[in-house]
Design an enzyme around this catalytic site. Sequence first.
Site, PDB file in Angstrom:
ATOM      1  N   LYS A 257      -6.157  -1.067   3.939  1.00 16.01           N
ATOM      2  CA  LYS A 257      -6.341  -1.882   5.138  1.00 16.01           C
ATOM      3  C   LYS A 257      -7.802  -2.224   5.405  1.00 16.01           C
ATOM      4  O   LYS A 257      -8.125  -3.319   5.865  1.00 16.01           O
ATOM      5  CB  LYS A 257      -5.750  -1.150   6.340  1.00 16.01           C
ATOM      6  CG  LYS A 257      -5.572  -1.999   7.581  1.00 16.01           C
ATOM      7  CD  LYS A 257      -4.807  -1.210   8.620  1.00 16.01           C
ATOM      8  CE  LYS A 257      -4.621  -2.012   9.901  1.00 16.01           C
ATOM      9  NZ  LYS A 257      -3.947  -1.213  10.936  1.00 16.01           N
TER      10      LYS A 257
ATOM     11  N   GLY B 269       0.812  -1.204   0.000  1.00 16.10           N
ATOM     12  CA  GLY B 269       0.000   0.000   0.000  1.00 16.10           C
ATOM     13  C   GLY B 269       0.846   1.254   0.000  1.00 16.10           C
ATOM     14  O   GLY B 269       0.465   2.278  -0.590  1.00 16.10           O
TER      15      GLY B 269
ATOM     16  N   ASP C 261      -7.999   5.599   0.447  1.00 16.27           N
ATOM     17  CA  ASP C 261      -7.018   4.571   0.791  1.00 16.27           C
ATOM     18  C   ASP C 261      -7.761   3.381   1.390  1.00 16.27           C
ATOM     19  O   ASP C 261      -8.137   3.381   2.559  1.00 16.27           O
ATOM     20  CB  ASP C 261      -6.024   5.163   1.790  1.00 16.27           C
ATOM     21  CG  ASP C 261      -4.945   4.178   2.232  1.00 16.27           C
ATOM     22  OD1 ASP C 261      -5.135   2.958   2.045  1.00 16.27           O
ATOM     23  OD2 ASP C 261      -3.930   4.628   2.787  1.00 16.27           O
ATOM     24  N   GLU C 262      -7.976   2.359   0.551  1.00 18.25           N
ATOM     25  CA  GLU C 262      -8.683   1.145   0.969  1.00 18.25           C
ATOM     26  C   GLU C 262      -7.713   0.023   1.337  1.00 18.25           C
ATOM     27  O   GLU C 262      -8.129  -1.133   1.482  1.00 18.25           O
ATOM     28  CB  GLU C 262      -9.602   0.674  -0.170  1.00 18.25           C
ATOM     29  CG  GLU C 262     -10.712   1.633  -0.522  1.00 18.25           C
ATOM     30  CD  GLU C 262     -12.055   1.253   0.089  1.00 18.25           C
ATOM     31  OE1 GLU C 262     -12.328   0.058   0.251  1.00 18.25           O
ATOM     32  OE2 GLU C 262     -12.839   2.170   0.395  1.00 18.25           O
TER      33      GLU C 262
ATOM     34  N   TYR D  67      -2.815   7.050   8.302  1.00 19.87           N
ATOM     35  CA  TYR D  67      -1.662   6.230   7.923  1.00 19.87           C
ATOM     36  C   TYR D  67      -1.773   5.886   6.444  1.00 19.87           C
ATOM     37  O   TYR D  67      -2.780   5.331   5.995  1.00 19.87           O
ATOM     38  CB  TYR D  67      -1.603   4.933   8.748  1.00 19.87           C
ATOM     39  CG  TYR D  67      -0.373   4.118   8.431  1.00 19.87           C
ATOM     40  CD1 TYR D  67       0.800   4.290   9.157  1.00 19.87           C
ATOM     41  CD2 TYR D  67      -0.361   3.206   7.378  1.00 19.87           C
ATOM     42  CE1 TYR D  67       1.949   3.557   8.855  1.00 19.87           C
ATOM     43  CE2 TYR D  67       0.778   2.480   7.065  1.00 19.87           C
ATOM     44  CZ  TYR D  67       1.929   2.663   7.811  1.00 19.87           C
ATOM     45  OH  TYR D  67       3.056   1.948   7.500  1.00 19.87           O
TER      46      TYR D  67
END
Length: 440
Positions: free
Chosen positions: A245, A112, A242-243, A139
Site C-alpha cells: 500500500k 497483496g 509489506d510495500e 494489515y
Amino acid sequence: MTTAQDLLARDAAAVAGIEKLRFFPIALESGKGSWLTEVGGRKLLDLSATWTACGLGHGHPKIIEAMTRAAQSPAGAGGLSATHPDSVGFAEELLALTPGEGERRVYFGHAGTDANEVIFRAARMATGKRRIVTFKLGYHGGIGISMGVSGVHIDAGAAPDPDLYLATYPNPFRPHAEGPDPVQASLEASIAEIDRELAKGDVCVLMAEPILSDGGMILPPKGFLTALHATCRKHDVLLAIDEVKMGLGRPGVLHAFQLDGITPEIVTFGKVIGSGLPLSAAVAPAWVIDGPPATALLTTAGNPICTAVGRQVMRTLIEEDLPARAGRAGERFIAGLREVMAQSPVIGDVRGAGLAIGLELVTDKETMAPDAKLAAKVVYRAFELGAVVHYVGGNTLEITPPLVITDDEVDTAVSILAQAIADAAAGKVSEEDVAPYAGW
C-alpha cells in the site's frame, strides 16, 4: 436513465456485503486523472486512489496503451504451465529495481493478500519454523494466513493464526513508553520486545509495514526499520517488508523501506503495481520461494495483460519521476493541512511522507483523545463537498491521492478537507447520516 440511488439499490440486492467497506453512498461511472465521476455526472477529487491501487491516476494513457496492446493478442491467460515475454521481462525488471542480495526470484499473484500469503507459507516450508511476527494494528491481507496475522482484522474479530506474535509498533504521536524522550523510548521498547521473541529461535519470518497504514497512518520513528532489520539479522530471521500500500513512489521514494536505508530480505508489492488490475508480486531469496513446484497455484497469475501493465507501471514511475513528484506534492499538502491544524481545535496531528498522509482527529487538544465519530462524519461531509477520502485506525483520515495530483488539486483538497472538518465539528452531519456506513 440510471441514477446513483438506483445503482446503489441494485448493488445492495445483488453484490455480497462480505466484500464491502463503505463510508458514504458513492456510485461511480468513470474517472480521469485525479478525478472520479459519479453516476449522474458529479465530479469528485480522489484523495484515496482506491486505497492507493490507482496511484498513477485514472485512465493514464500509457497504461491504457499497454493494456490494449496486450489484450489484442494475449499469450494465454497465465504463467502456471507456460511462460511469456511480459512475465519473464517483468520479473527481471522488478529484480533490477528492488534492492537485494544474493539469488532471488519473483512470485506473481493477484493481490497483496496472496503475495503475503505465499511468503508466510514459503517461509514456514523453507525454514522449518512455524512462528510469524507481525504488528498490532497491522494489515497484510483479507483472507487466509494473511488475515490471521493482521492486527486490524484480529481486533475486528478474526481468528488469529495460532503461531502468531503481535508486536508493538512505535507511534511517535502516541508513544507507549516513558522517559526523557518518549519517542526514542518507544522505539527501544518495541525493539527489545521483538528481540525477546526472536531469541526463542522458532520464528520463520517477521513482516512489517514501513508505514502502518490501515492502523492509523503511523510513520515509525527514524531508525526503527534499521534497528528492526539488525535484530532480525542477529537472530537469523527473514525480514519481509509489506510495500503493498505504501510503496512504489508514494512516500517520495521508490520503495518505502528506503526512507530508513535498509535492504530487507523480502519485499511484497500490490495495489499500484497493477494500476487497477489484479496484480501483486513478492521478491524473495530463491531458497525461500523457488520451490517446491506447484505449492502456490493461481491459474491466471502472471497473465500477459496484467504483467504488461505492471511493466508499464514501473517504467512510468521512473520515466515520469513520480516518487520525486509525490515528494513535492506531499510537502505542499502537509504544509497546507498544518495551516488548517493551527486553527482547528479537533486536528491533533498531521503526518506523512510524500503522498502518504495521515490527519488525526481528536476531541480536543488538551487530552488528544481520539474522535472516531468525528472521523466518520468528516469523510461523509468531504464526500458531500466533492472529495473521496477514508478514515483508518478509527480517527485518522488516510490521504493517499494519485501520484499525478497537481498543485491546484492539492490546494483544492486542502480547502475541501478544512471545510469538511469544520462542518462536521459544527454538527452539520448527523449520526443518522453516517449510521449505514460502518467503515472500519
